[in-house]
Scaffold this motif. Sequence first.
Motif, PDB file in Angstrom:
ATOM      1  N   LYS A 268       0.827  -1.208   0.000  1.00  0.00           N
ATOM      2  CA  LYS A 268       0.000   0.000   0.000  1.00  0.00           C
ATOM      3  C   LYS A 268       0.856   1.249   0.000  1.00  0.00           C
ATOM      4  O   LYS A 268       0.566   2.230  -0.693  1.00  0.00           O
ATOM      5  CB  LYS A 268      -0.926  -0.013   1.222  1.00  0.00           C
ATOM      6  CG  LYS A 268      -1.974   1.090   1.211  1.00  0.00           C
ATOM      7  CD  LYS A 268      -2.969   0.906   2.341  1.00  0.00           C
ATOM      8  CE  LYS A 268      -4.052   1.980   2.286  1.00  0.00           C
ATOM      9  NZ  LYS A 268      -5.038   1.814   3.369  1.00  0.00           N
TER      10      LYS A 268
ATOM     11  N   LYS B 259       2.234   1.798  -3.392  1.00  0.00           N
ATOM     12  CA  LYS B 259       1.188   2.299  -4.277  1.00  0.00           C
ATOM     13  C   LYS B 259       0.926   3.775  -4.040  1.00  0.00           C
ATOM     14  O   LYS B 259       0.745   4.563  -4.985  1.00  0.00           O
ATOM     15  CB  LYS B 259      -0.100   1.492  -4.050  1.00  0.00           C
ATOM     16  CG  LYS B 259      -1.215   1.837  -5.026  1.00  0.00           C
ATOM     17  CD  LYS B 259      -2.428   0.934  -4.796  1.00  0.00           C
ATOM     18  CE  LYS B 259      -3.543   1.286  -5.782  1.00  0.00           C
ATOM     19  NZ  LYS B 259      -4.739   0.429  -5.547  1.00  0.00           N
ATOM     20  N   GLU B 260       0.937   4.191  -2.746  1.00  0.00           N
ATOM     21  CA  GLU B 260       0.724   5.600  -2.419  1.00  0.00           C
ATOM     22  C   GLU B 260       1.836   6.473  -2.986  1.00  0.00           C
ATOM     23  O   GLU B 260       1.592   7.572  -3.504  1.00  0.00           O
ATOM     24  CB  GLU B 260       0.638   5.778  -0.899  1.00  0.00           C
ATOM     25  CG  GLU B 260      -0.655   5.255  -0.295  1.00  0.00           C
ATOM     26  CD  GLU B 260      -0.659   5.370   1.224  1.00  0.00           C
ATOM     27  OE1 GLU B 260       0.385   5.722   1.786  1.00  0.00           O
ATOM     28  OE2 GLU B 260      -1.717   5.115   1.828  1.00  0.00           O
TER      29      GLU B 260
ATOM     30  N   GLN C  19       1.301   6.805  -6.656  1.00  0.00           N
ATOM     31  CA  GLN C  19       0.200   7.735  -6.939  1.00  0.00           C
ATOM     32  C   GLN C  19       0.646   9.178  -6.748  1.00  0.00           C
ATOM     33  O   GLN C  19       0.265  10.069  -7.516  1.00  0.00           O
ATOM     34  CB  GLN C  19      -0.991   7.414  -6.030  1.00  0.00           C
ATOM     35  CG  GLN C  19      -1.690   6.120  -6.377  1.00  0.00           C
ATOM     36  CD  GLN C  19      -2.776   5.764  -5.375  1.00  0.00           C
ATOM     37  OE1 GLN C  19      -2.824   6.311  -4.273  1.00  0.00           O
ATOM     38  NE2 GLN C  19      -3.656   4.844  -5.738  1.00  0.00           N
TER      39      GLN C  19
END
Length: 978
Positions: free
Chosen positions: A463, A466-467, A470
Amino acid sequence: MVKRLFAIMLFVSVFGHSQSKIDSLQQRLGSEKVDSTKVTLLLALSSAYRYENPEKSEEYLQSALTLASRIRDKKYEVRALNAYAGLLNGRSQNDSSITFYKKALSLAEDIEDNSGKGIALIGLGTTYTAKGDLELGEQYHVQNLTFSKKLEDLEGIASSYNNLGNIHNEKGEYKKAMQAYTDAAKINTEIGNVKNAGINMANIAMISQKLNDSEKAINYYEQSDSIFKKVDFLPGRAFVLKGMGMIYRNQENHDKALDKYQQALESYKTMDLKREMCQVYQNIGNIFSDQKKSQLAIHNYHRSLTIAHAIADSINIAMTSQSLGQEFFYEKQLDSAALYSGSAVKLAQALGIDLTVMDGYKTLSEVKYADADYKGAYDYRIQYQTMRDSLYNIEKRDLAADIEANYQNEQKTKEIALLASEKEVQTLQLGKRKNERNGLIVLALFILLLAALLYNQFRIKQKANKELQQLDQLKSNFFANISHEFRTPLTLIKGPIERLEQNPDENLDREEVKMIRRNTNKVLGLVNQLLDLSKIDEGKSKIKSTEGDVFKCLRTAASSFNSHAAQRKIDYRVNVPNETFWASFDRDKLEKIVYNLLSNAFKFSEYGEHVSFKAFYANNELIIQVSDSGRGISEEKLPFIFDRFYQVDNSLTKETEGSGIGLSLSKDLVELMDGTITVSSEVGKGTFFTVHIPMEKIKAPQPSTSPPIKDVRLTTDLPTSFELPNKDARNLPEILLIEDNDDMRHYIKNQLLNDYRVVEATNGDLGLKKASSSSPDLIITDLMMPKMDGMALCKKLKTNIETSHIPIIMLTARAGVENKIEGLETGADDYLTKPFEAKELMARVKNLIGQRQRLRSYYRENENTVHPEKITTTSLDRKFLEKVLNLLQKEYANPDFGVPQMQQALAMSKTQLHRKIKVLTNESPGELLRNFRLKRAAQLLSQKADTVTQVAYQVGFNNLSYFAKCFKALYGVSPSSY
């Protein structure tokens, strides 16, 4: 191990140092020679000044961090990073705090600094909880719990239990919260950590109070307050005051409750603990609500909501919004009640705050019933009742009470055991077998828990990655979009100016001057927005109030969109009271808020839709409502629309331009004026913004005898729409120009019209249709366009046999080498970056068209041999031409083989075949077949392979006179002479 509870409990554990101690630390710092010891002294001084002088505290922390980095002592650097993150967390600067905690965690893991790792883990858990991300906060605390148990670090274990109790409390899971606080209290009592045991008691009191056991709650609050007095722990005493206020409120002793809340509020203001201030304002609002003093209740709720928005505290945003919704219902303001309660339910559902969801359902049911929507009222009532039954049942209360009773019994048992050790030994012997069995069970559970934690850690890392991806993508998209925003108007300004510079005697026409002014204003507006954001970030933007008519200002600002609405046939309605509202306000900032909100509404509304602007004054507040019936915003994107540079649509095919600044700037300006801004939206139905700005109405001055000044209506200087002539019949190469910006399209077309015929398209979808239908000699296309972007358009054109031969020039504001490579890889023949010079564009157009003409000439000049790779530029064209030549080689001797048979063999229509072969060879299919046969005849005749008659038959001619006529027309001599 090093004490670590200052960063990981509910409260900070250090408050206040004597001046003599501070002086001593400063003297030691001045005389100290060892750098690592200096870092320790700087951290101690920062802690000493943390509440009395936060700026000085931060200054010492920065010095400690700089020194630790310079001496390359990673252990001290971890301590400094954790301390700085804790300071930022105390100021509710959650995102910055998370950044520093993550740096500390990464560095601590690298050097195996267990103490630093534990502080960072719990700091991350606490900060994410404060942000409202309860799931991620819980994951970090569970991770630290496992880590602390592995190290047998009892302080760390107790801290994790306490923080997990806080999370369960926020979720309304009181059974789990009581268990966690009780476990923490046991450990702190065993290791003699009196202050933290007091914190646990205060939390147990809070849970008891929520379970309506006031007597037990007061008992625990008194015990914890006695401890806090002894250790001079101000945050703890403030927490007790707040808890006692809640108890007095439940007992309907409103005066005592308000007194306790006011004392707690003053303490939190002294410590600058904004999250706690937000909660106390909400509690004060609850008191006034109980007393049916709705105006005072709403005022305090708004103050709470303003602070919650300022520190991005999602939990308190949801809870305070629900309180406002309930209070507006009491005031019979049903629209506002539905708006706030609806927002609260959505946010609380996302955060997992079941109690707030339940209360929101109740309010919405009451609103629907009052509005005569009985079906809606019934549906919400069913949802409320279902949640109420699941959350408040006797079993949960009994279980929580049993846990607390067990804790008390265990404490008494330990005291008795100290006086009767022999009996304890006997008891342990009797339970030996039971303990062995329990040990096996615990071991199995531990293995399962460890496996779950390892899996969770893997998910957390995924996660986090992924952050980060992004975030990088968001930054990349912003810079690409903002460069596009600047480069397009700069091209339109630069072009006419360069032409004027090169031709001093030539004048610019009126439309070109207007175009330059429009695009200059656009660039200036973007720069001003960026400067406004910079001033707000630096704290240099101040309110400059002047007296004036607020409603008149709003009417003037709203009317500036009239012409824009008329042009796009949008139903634009402005509802501002036709009266004078005289007040002291910042006109410039108010107008910027209105312009940005209305611009956003028009931007996302299609032709013929609705946009509404409404303003009114109530409860000492100016309330502005802007709504539209456009595409709306999805629920998962709605919480981020006020974030800096965030854009709902970041694709290359987005319908509207924008940089992601306007709404963020509006929010900052509203908060600068002590106001609040909220939004609700539904996909396909539109978006609704509400702004509340505190404002005092004052008496208007007497009208003067001078002539009245007329209202000035601002008009939007919209670009002129340019129409093509009916049909350009000139015998010139045809260029298809695909560009969504009217000014840019008009500018490029004017450069091309003297030498070429120009066909226009306003988006990629229309451009693809026109390219397929008209087969132009060249295509010029922009990269970022609605419907279909330049990349997708280029790929479709180059993979379609009908259009693969057309050369393409791609225009873009993306200047990076990787962007250019990506464009060329999709098949674009040339790539031009904005801003560009008109001469360069003309030269590239001329070169590409000339290149195609030279390739066709090459084909005609090579009579006997044809190499497809030398007369084509794409692999698709080369394969097509090879297929045609192989077909001719196979069938040229067949006199019955003609153009119809060629169409059938190639599976193409007559028009498609003619257009494709004509572009590649400058010959029609019939001419290509005839000339191919004649070239084979010429080869045979030059080799004297046979007579003229036999050669004619061999190459597919049955008519000898026709053969001779065609041969002489191609080669200038008769077959026999050749």
